[in-house]
Design a protein around this motif. Structure first.
Motif, PDB file in Angstrom:
ATOM      1  N   ALA A 185       0.659  -1.198  -0.097  1.00  0.00           N
ATOM      2  CA  ALA A 185      -0.310   0.335  -0.096  1.00  0.00           C
ATOM      3  C   ALA A 185       0.992   1.765   0.291  1.00  0.00           C
ATOM      4  CB  ALA A 185      -0.864   0.073   0.529  1.00  0.00           C
ATOM      5  N   ASN A 186       2.068   1.308   0.299  1.00  0.00           N
ATOM      6  CA  ASN A 186       2.714   2.080   0.232  1.00  0.00           C
ATOM      7  C   ASN A 186       3.451   2.414  -0.330  1.00  0.00           C
ATOM      8  OD1 ASN A 186       5.221   0.626   1.539  1.00  0.00           O
ATOM      9  ND2 ASN A 186       4.914   1.275   4.077  1.00  0.00           N
ATOM     10  N   GLY A 187       3.648   2.170  -0.910  1.00  0.00           N
ATOM     11  CA  GLY A 187       4.604   1.646  -2.495  1.00  0.00           C
ATOM     12  C   GLY A 187       6.109   0.682  -2.440  1.00  0.00           C
ATOM     13  N   GLY A 188       5.900   0.021  -1.519  1.00  0.00           N
ATOM     14  CA  GLY A 188       6.929  -1.451  -1.668  1.00  0.00           C
ATOM     15  C   GLY A 188       8.347  -0.302  -0.351  1.00  0.00           C
ATOM     16  N   LYS A 189       7.182   0.577   0.307  1.00  0.00           N
ATOM     17  CA  LYS A 189       8.662   0.701   1.089  1.00  0.00           C
ATOM     18  C   LYS A 189       7.974  -0.671   2.429  1.00  0.00           C
ATOM     19  CE  LYS A 189       8.010   5.628   0.665  1.00  0.00           C
ATOM     20  NZ  LYS A 189       7.976   7.383   0.658  1.00  0.00           N
TER      21      LYS A 189
END
Length: 804
Positions: free
Chosen positions: A112-116
């Motif tokens: 959800a947070n772009g792969g962080k």
């Protein structure tokens, strides 16, 4: 084939063979390096797998579809499965027991947070509490192809946090309910904490105070308390201790609180100052009452001169309060003594042993209480009397381990006792002298009557016989002896202070100088007489002849004290004033101005047991025939008759000093007495009254010899009847005082009521207090003392007739 072609071909083959050999060696080396690399990879893989399995945290590697590709040993054991059983299964199903990823799944959040990377998600799974971390893995194009799950067990941390919370809660409850005031405020002075004791003391609840910017001003409305408020607000970094301030509670009551402060800095709140307060209101009130009590105690002990002492019998150390140090003239700061032996050294040497024995007797159990009176040596050389009492404190085995007691300065009491004893002795002497005087008066009353008859008859006989008669020498000798007896009676009456001396205002200095001139002539030449007498010291009411007699008697007594060895006699006259507080040293002297005559000799002195008897009549230390014992008794009587007092001080081997105090008369009180010429004979008619018939006969004959007409009666009642019958018949009434039925003064009083101008004379031989110059309003101008001679009676009669 030509040889040179074969040689060229051979060289080519040899070159190719060398190249092949070189390539072969290179290939062998590469193969060896490849084998080493394969071994390192295998070794690294094994190390990674061992490390992966050795990590205590739970680790799972998943693909992009949540399927497990690898789990470590810790997770396998937690799941209770083999590695192979877990591979390919969805992680949410095997680990969470769910059919789909849960909301808290870190892989979901990572996507959800772009792969962080996702860190610190807490969840309760696998029967415990874990902190979840997810690190994504990507391909060459950067696409997420899965990742690594790390499950960190936080059960211990949770338990620790719970313990911390519980500890903090208990601490909060303790702080809130502790019996001291505790509050905290921030840098701006806003209160952020307020415990129950603060609520109890101030009456303000935490809701009313915490967060209220005016809280401190509310608690300390008095501007004088600004210092405390400023300290609370400004000194939080420095802190302070025991700062007392008056606090105003909600109901307006004043409370005194002692504050101490400590500060600390928090990351968010900044500086927070904690103040601990102790309500000391009751303590201060108690201290004030204690101070007042101590002041009353100190005043009481100072007034009573009581000191407290405490003796540690084990160490020998002794505490003595400041009052005891005052007994010896030291302040508490000057007192160097802390040992009981040093205290004992302060005791008078004569009392030290008794003091020690008193201690020993009580400590040994022979005496139930230690009681001792002893003297302490004062710094000025004097001694102070102390009355000490004490009790021993004993341990369980009965051994004395401590002793407490009091000491009372009884010096003034002792001095008062000594003064009382001295005054009692003086009173006894005075009472004895008074009794002897009364006895002397009683004896001389009748003796004077006898002497009056004897002297009168001798004078009549001597006048009647011729000068050549053989009996004349015998009669003159008898008359001389009778006159000596008369002088003895006068001495006795002077001692008893009942002799009516012929007193007048005289200058004492001239009288003493005249007496000393006579004394110098009468004393041996080896006695040196020195005098210090002012020319005109003032007046005294006295009989000049008695003062002369006093000087002679004292001088003669001093000469006897110096025996035959000679010596020095000093006589001085000074003026003194007796104040009210000095009067306690005398028995009869009222306050006032006095002449002080001092007779001092350096003779043998007088022993103490004899000193108190020296004024007794007939008491003498002289051998028989060298004195009658009346000399000092007469001096005592003369001084007392003048309204004065005589004291004596003597020390055996160092002489004796007499101090005579005589009332001083101002010049303004001096009155001139008119002098009348002496006329011996007369012809007037005299009414003579005396109950002693022999005395009546002798006086009647003497008066007739002088030319007077005499009517003699032996009863005052008969004389009064005769006078009432014919008051103009008589020119003078001469009556005895002591008569039955009617006293001489009563006869004179009745006669004067009938005829105020009648001349009167009262005769008396008792010299007691029954007749005075002013007796019950009766002016008695003429008193004739028995025994008397012809010249004396003639003189008094003429004076009475002239004034009558």
């Amino acid at each position: 084939m030509p040889t040179h072609l074969k040689l060229a071909e051979t060289r080519q083959w040899r070159q190719k063979a060398a190249e092949l050999s070189h390539d072969n060696r290179k290939l062998s080396k590469e193969l060896s390096e490849l084998r080493d690399l394969q071994e390192n990879i295998i070794h690294a893989k094994l190390e990674w797998e061992r490390t992966f399995d050795a990590v205590p945290d739970l680790i799972a590697i998943i693909d992009q579809d949540y399927r497990l590709e690898r789990i470590n040993l810790a997770l396998a054991r937690r799941l209770g499965v083999e590695f192979r059983e877990a591979l390919g299964q969805p992680c949410y199903k095997l680990i969470c027991g769910l059919d789909e990823p849960p909301p808290y799944c870190p892989y979901v959040k990572c996507l959800a947070n772009g792969g962080k990377q996702v860190v610190g998600i807490e969840a309760s799974i696998l029967g415990g509490d874990f902190s979840l971390t997810f690190a994504p893995t990507v391909d060459q194009q950067g696409r997420i192809k899965g990742g690594i799950h790390i499950f960190h067990d936080i059960r211990e941390r949770k338990d620790h946090e719970k313990n911390i919370w519980e500890t903090r809660e208990r601490l909060r409850q303790i702080i809130s309910s502790m019996p001291v005031m505790l509050h905290a405020h921030d840098e701006q002075g806003n209160l952020v904490f307020w415990n129950q004791e603060c609520e109890r003391v101030t009456g303000y609840s935490a809701k009313e105070i915490v967060g209220n910017p005016e809280a401190l001003r509310l608690l300390y409305p008095d501007s004088r308390q600004n210092r405390h408020v400023n300290n609370l607000q400004k000194n939080q970094k420095r802190g302070f201790r025991n700062l007392e301030a008056e606090l105003t509670s909600k109901d307006g009551a004043k409370r005194i609180v002692s504050w101490s402060n400590i500060s600390e800095q928090f990351p968010i709140q900044g500086w927070v100052s904690w103040a601990v307060g102790l309500d000391v209101t009751e303590k201060r009130r108690f201290e004030e009452k204690l101070k007042e009590s101590e002041e009353r105690y100190n005043l009481a002990t100072r007034a009573a001169k009581v000191g407290v002492w405490d003796w540690d019998l084990v160490t020998g150390k002794a505490y003595l309060d400041p009052r005891i140090w005052e007994f010896i003239g030291l302040s508490h700061d000057q007192a160097p003594l802390h040992n009981i032996n040093d205290w004992l050294d302060m005791a008078h040497p004569d009392d030290r042993q008794a003091l020690i024995e008193g201690f020993k007797g009580h400590l040994a159990g022979d005496k139930s209480e230690f009681i001792c009176q002893f003297r302490l040596l004062h710094q000025d050389g004097s001694v102070r009397w102390v009355y000490a009492r004490g009790h021993a404190i004993r341990d369980s085995e009965g051994r004395a381990v401590r002793m407490l007691g009091t000491g009372i300065d009884i010096t003034e009491q002792k001095q008062a006792e000594e003064e009382t004893k001295r005054l009692e002795k003086r009173l006894q002497i005075a009472e004895k002298m008074e009794a002897l005087g009364t006895l002397a008066s009683g004896i001389t009353h009748d003796f004077n009557n006898y002497l009056s008859v004897i002297l009168g008859c001798l004078q009549l006989a001597i006048n009647d016989i011729p000068a050549s008669h053989d009996c004349l020498p015998h009669l003159e000798l008898a008359l001389k002896a009778s006159n000596n007896a008369k002088d003895m009676v006068c001495q006795i009456l002077s001692f008893s202070r009942q002799s009516k001396a012929n007193k007048s205002l005289v200058r004492l200095g001239a009288l003493l100088t005249e007496g000393l001139n006579f004394l110098r002539a009468s004393l041996p030449s080896d006695i040196e007489i020195s005098s210090d007498i002012p020319d005109d010291p003032g007046l005294v009411m006295a009989d000049s002849s008695q003062i002369q007699q006093m000087i002679i008697n004292l001088g003669t007594n001093a000469a006897h004290a110096m025996n035959d060895q000679g010596g020095r006699l000093s006589i001085s006259l000074t003026q003194v004033k007796i104040r009210g507080d000095d009067n306690r040293n005398f028995t009869d002297l009222p306050p006032g101005a006095y002449h002080l005559i001092t007779f001092a000799d350096n003779g043998v002195g007088i022993e103490p047991k004899i000193l108190e008897r020296i004024f007794e009549p007939f008491f003498t230390t002289k051998r028989s025939g060298h004195g009658t014992g009346m000399g000092l008794a007469v001096v005592h009587g003369i001084v007392k008759s003048c309204g004065g007092e005589i004291t004596v001080a003597s020390q055996v081997g160092h002489g004796t000093t007499f101090h005579i105090y005589l009332p001083r008369i101002d010049e303004s009180d001096k009155k001139q007495e008119p002098e009348n010429p002496l006329v011996k004979n007369g012809s007037e008619h005299i009414l003579l009254v005396d109950d002693e018939k022999d005395v009546l006969y002798v006086i009647s004959r003497l008066l007739q010899k002088l030319g007077y007409r005499v009517t003699s009666l032996d009863s005052g009642e008969k004389a009064l009847e005769m006078f009432i019958a014919n008051p103009e018949k008589f020119d003078l009434i001469l009556t005895d005082q002591i008569m039955p039925h009617l006293l001489g003064t009563d006869l004179v009083r009745n006669a004067l009521e009938i005829r105020p101008d009648i001349a009167t004379i009262i005769m008396t031989g008792s010299r007691d207090n029954s007749i005075t110059r002013k007796d019950h309003g009766l002016e008695i101008e003429h008193i004739l003392l028995k025994p008397f001679g012809e010249d004396q009676i003639a003189k008094v009669i003429r004076q009475a007739l002239l004034r009558g």
